[in-house]
Design an enzyme around this catalytic site. Structure first.
Site, PDB file in Angstrom:
ATOM      1  N   LYS A 170       0.814  -1.219   0.000  1.00 26.43           N
ATOM      2  CA  LYS A 170       0.000   0.000   0.000  1.00 26.43           C
ATOM      3  C   LYS A 170       0.847   1.267   0.000  1.00 26.43           C
ATOM      4  O   LYS A 170       0.476   2.281  -0.587  1.00 26.43           O
ATOM      5  CB  LYS A 170      -0.925   0.017   1.222  1.00 26.43           C
ATOM      6  CG  LYS A 170      -2.006  -1.054   1.199  1.00 26.43           C
ATOM      7  CD  LYS A 170      -3.082  -0.732   0.178  1.00 26.43           C
ATOM      8  CE  LYS A 170      -4.230  -1.719   0.222  1.00 26.43           C
ATOM      9  NZ  LYS A 170      -5.140  -1.538  -0.926  1.00 26.43           N
ATOM     10  N   GLU A 176     -10.385   6.223   1.694  1.00 28.09           N
ATOM     11  CA  GLU A 176     -11.273   5.202   2.240  1.00 28.09           C
ATOM     12  C   GLU A 176     -10.411   4.067   2.761  1.00 28.09           C
ATOM     13  O   GLU A 176      -9.277   3.889   2.325  1.00 28.09           O
ATOM     14  CB  GLU A 176     -12.204   4.675   1.144  1.00 28.09           C
ATOM     15  CG  GLU A 176     -11.583   3.628   0.199  1.00 28.09           C
ATOM     16  CD  GLU A 176     -10.477   4.154  -0.706  1.00 28.09           C
ATOM     17  OE1 GLU A 176     -10.378   5.395  -0.858  1.00 28.09           O
ATOM     18  OE2 GLU A 176      -9.699   3.336  -1.246  1.00 28.09           O
ATOM     19  N   SER A 196       2.161  -9.728  -0.683  1.00 25.26           N
ATOM     20  CA  SER A 196       1.828  -8.300  -0.717  1.00 25.26           C
ATOM     21  C   SER A 196       1.854  -7.618   0.645  1.00 25.26           C
ATOM     22  O   SER A 196       2.013  -6.408   0.734  1.00 25.26           O
ATOM     23  CB  SER A 196       0.442  -8.114  -1.347  1.00 25.26           C
ATOM     24  OG  SER A 196      -0.513  -8.905  -0.663  1.00 25.26           O
TER      25      SER A 196
END
Lengths: 265, 391
Positions: free
Chosen positions: B85, B107, B374
């Site tokens: 991220k 969000e 990830s």
């Protein structure tokens, strides 16, 4: 079926256009509400089909969508509802809807069925002018008029393109934001009405935040041809869910307040 | 808009008129700054020193022995913040700074993107507001606390189902009313153009690095690359490095939840139909008339009823294959990676591992696979404990 042009040409004062979500809080009550609005002096109706994710709407309309969905409203039932309304009175009806519902129904079939129900125009909240070609042929085939939104931050270039593609009326958004009641009319709206009036002869109707009769008077004085009143009325439904007589009486009173203010300005 | 944001017929920008000027502004700034020397230099420098890139491509020897073929893990779990991220939030945060914006909104579902945004909000001194479903606020209290420590305010969204899609709805509404000073830092490669393209651009570093690294380590391209897909940002990051390499098989793994024949999953590409949602045309979990479903999965990070438009395109064109992994398979994979490698994977990433395990013994031992790890799974230990208490 009466067209927008016939209706606007017949008006001596501004057009009063209430907005409701079809089936809020249920289909029968919703029909009583719409009849009440017509009897209280609505010139045009703006109706919404409830959607699970209404991103252009504030909390009041979103809650109405949820109530209507919970009562089992589908696009097909909404079209039947519109037919009932136009059988009650020949009044222009504009639909405000989110694209996915039409996309799943089938764009061509939806427009034909809506026209057959007696509706006039379909405004798709999340389909901007750049992509209207996706629905243009279906709208023309069904013989519908067009209503598109203009917002205070719309560039002159886009505004030109939007009014050129608009045959019914320009849905003029009074604010930068979503639907909902507001204490004051935004100071962004008068300059926008002026820009539109200079650009088109198509009627200009103002919505989003028209919450009081004085708001309606203000935008009509600024040159608008009509007002769309939504959240203010839908809030009355929300506040009177356990007393339908009072709900309907208050909607009637509120709309008559707008009607008188518009006619006596 | 200068570009249509289409991947085949998918994507686009299906938004209310009021948002068009804001999207145009971001599109223009993105195309300008991505090739700006000063911007590029600052991005490169922060990628190295703040995020800790490049991340290793790790040959997972014992896990490979378990599955019977060669598995390399792209270690995005080692990126600052604990997941891929940060690649996106750093890039978009920097873009917002160069655009002169002072406020960030985002969000978040599980809180990972909210946290990664809050981190960047602190780094660049933005006023940061995170929209989060009230259900998620309650079940992800640690991440909420971390966001607040970074100085962000967290706005609980109770409308609708109180989860990620409602948080996006409210963030979009807030943005409509606060366009002039606010940058919407979108968390995944979905939503209206230009977000899918921007997020892809900042995540493509995963695929570029992985391709270079595997060529050094194996002296050839991998036979297959695998990543989990929710909105699809980590997957498109990895996939984008290999799209032109036709010999490389591409597999995206979706959250099968309690099973794709139940209503409790988020296998959008496996079970969805094409529709229009959150600004883009693409596969979507929806009922017969087009109302959007609530999705459900053990990994909140995959819990989204839509998917990025490029994934819809890669599925439709046949370039990539998308398969589901259900919750039990994912929990197995989580445990097996820890036991064989001493690495705690995020439950999201464990979906990719579950697919690798499903291929156990079915591939030639010389097969080379690159899987995107990830994110790290520290955040998920409590959830795993609930499902599988230690004896």
């Amino acid at each position: 079926m009466i067209t927008y042009k016939q209706k606007f040409d017949s008006l001596s004062s501004g057009a009063l256009i209430p907005f409701f979500v079809i089936g809020d809080p249920d289909l029968d009550t919703s029909f009583e509400i719409v009849k009440t609005a017509i009897d209280a002096g609505a010139d045009v109706l703006e109706l919404g089909i409830p959607f699970s994710d209404p991103i252009a709407d504030g909390p009041t309309i979103q809650k109405a969508d949820i109530r209507a969905l919970d009562s089992g409203v589908t696009p097909a039932k909404a079209l039947e509802f519109i037919k009932r309304v136009t059988e009650y009175k020949d009044i222009p009806i504009g639909l405000l809807v989110y694209y996915n519902l039409i996309y799943q129904y089938g764009i061509e079939k939806f427009m034909l069925d809506f026209a057959a129900a007696g509706g006039n125009s379909v405004l798709i909240a999340d389909l901007c002018i750049d992509d209207v070609d996706e629905v243009k042929a279906a709208i023309e085939a069904a013989g519908l008029e067009t209503v598109h939104m203009v917002t205070p931050n719309t560039s002159d270039e886009r505004l030109e393109s939007i009014v050129e593609k608009t045959s019914g009326f320009v849905y003029t958004v009074a604010v930068l934001g979503v639907t909902g009641s507001r204490d004051e009319v935004s100071d962004l709206v008068n300059p926008l009405i002026k820009r539109l009036k200079a650009a088109t002869k198509t009627p200009v109707c103002v919505g989003f935040g028209i919450s009081k009769p004085q708001h309606a008077v203000d935008v009509l004085d600024a040159g608008a041809d009509g007002v769309i009143v939504g959240s203010r009325l839908v809030k009355i439904i929300e506040e009177n869910l356990d007393d339908k007589e009072k709900m309907i009486a208050e909607i009637s009173t509120a709309l008559k307040g707008f009607r008188d203010a518009i006619d006596n300005r | 808009m200068k570009h249509t944001g289409r991947y085949g017929d998918f994507g686009g920008y299906y938004v209310p008129e009021v948002l068009i000027p804001a999207l145009e502004e971001i599109e223009k700034a993105f195309y300008h700054f991505k090739d700006d020397a000063v911007f590029k230099e600052e991005l490169e420098s922060l990628r190295a020193d703040y995020l800790g890139r490049e991340t290793p491509l790790y040959f997972a020897k014992r896990f490979s022995e378990y599955v019977g073929y060669k598995v390399y893990l792209k270690r995005e779990d080692l990126v600052h913040g604990g997941a891929h991220k940060g690649n996106n939030t750093l890039g978009q945060g920097l873009l917002a700074k160069y655009m002169g914006k002072t406020k960030l909104i985002a969000e978040t579902g599980a809180g990972q993107h909210g946290l990664a945004t809050s981190m960047i909000g602190a780094l660049f001194d933005f006023d940061t507001k995170i929209f989060m479903g009230s259900v998620d606020v309650a079940r992800q209290s640690v991440n909420v606390h971390k966001m607040k420590l970074c100085g962000a305010s967290v706005v609980p969204v109770s409308a609708g189902s109180g989860t990620l899609k409602d948080a996006i709805n409210d963030a979009l509404r807030y943005w409509c009313s606060n366009l002039s000073d606010t940058f919407y830092l979108f968390g995944t490669a979905a939503g209206p153009h230009p977000f899918p393209e921007i997020v892809r651009y900042f995540q493509t570093v995963i695929g570029i690095e992985a391709r270079k690294q595997i060529l050094v380590k194996e002296n050839r391209l991998p036979d297959m690359i695998v990543a989990c897909v929710g909105g699809g940002s980590n997957a498109i990051g990895l996939f984008s490095g290999f799209l032109e390499d036709e010999s490389v098989k591409i597999v995206g793994v979706e959250a099968g939840g309690k099973g794709i024949d139940t209503t409790h999953h988020c296998a959008t590409l496996t079970k969805g139909r094409v529709g229009v949602f959150h600004g883009a045309k693409g596969y979507l979990l929806q009922d017969e008339v087009g109302q959007v479903f609530e999705s459900e999965s053990i990994s909140a990070g995959l819990d989204y009823p839509g998917v990025g438009p490029e994934h819809s395109y890669l599925k439709a064109s046949g370039r990539a294959e998308y398969v589901p992994a259900n919750d039990e398979e994912v929990l197995d994979a989580f445990e097996i990676l820890i036991k064989t490698e001493g690495i705690i994977p995020a439950l999201e990433s464990s979906h990719a591992l579950a697919y690798l395990i499903s291929m156990r013994g079915k591939l030639d031992p010389n097969t080379v696979v690159v899987a995107n790890l990830s994110g790290r799974g520290d955040k998920d230990v409590g959830i795993v404990e609930e499902h599988r208490p230690l004896k």
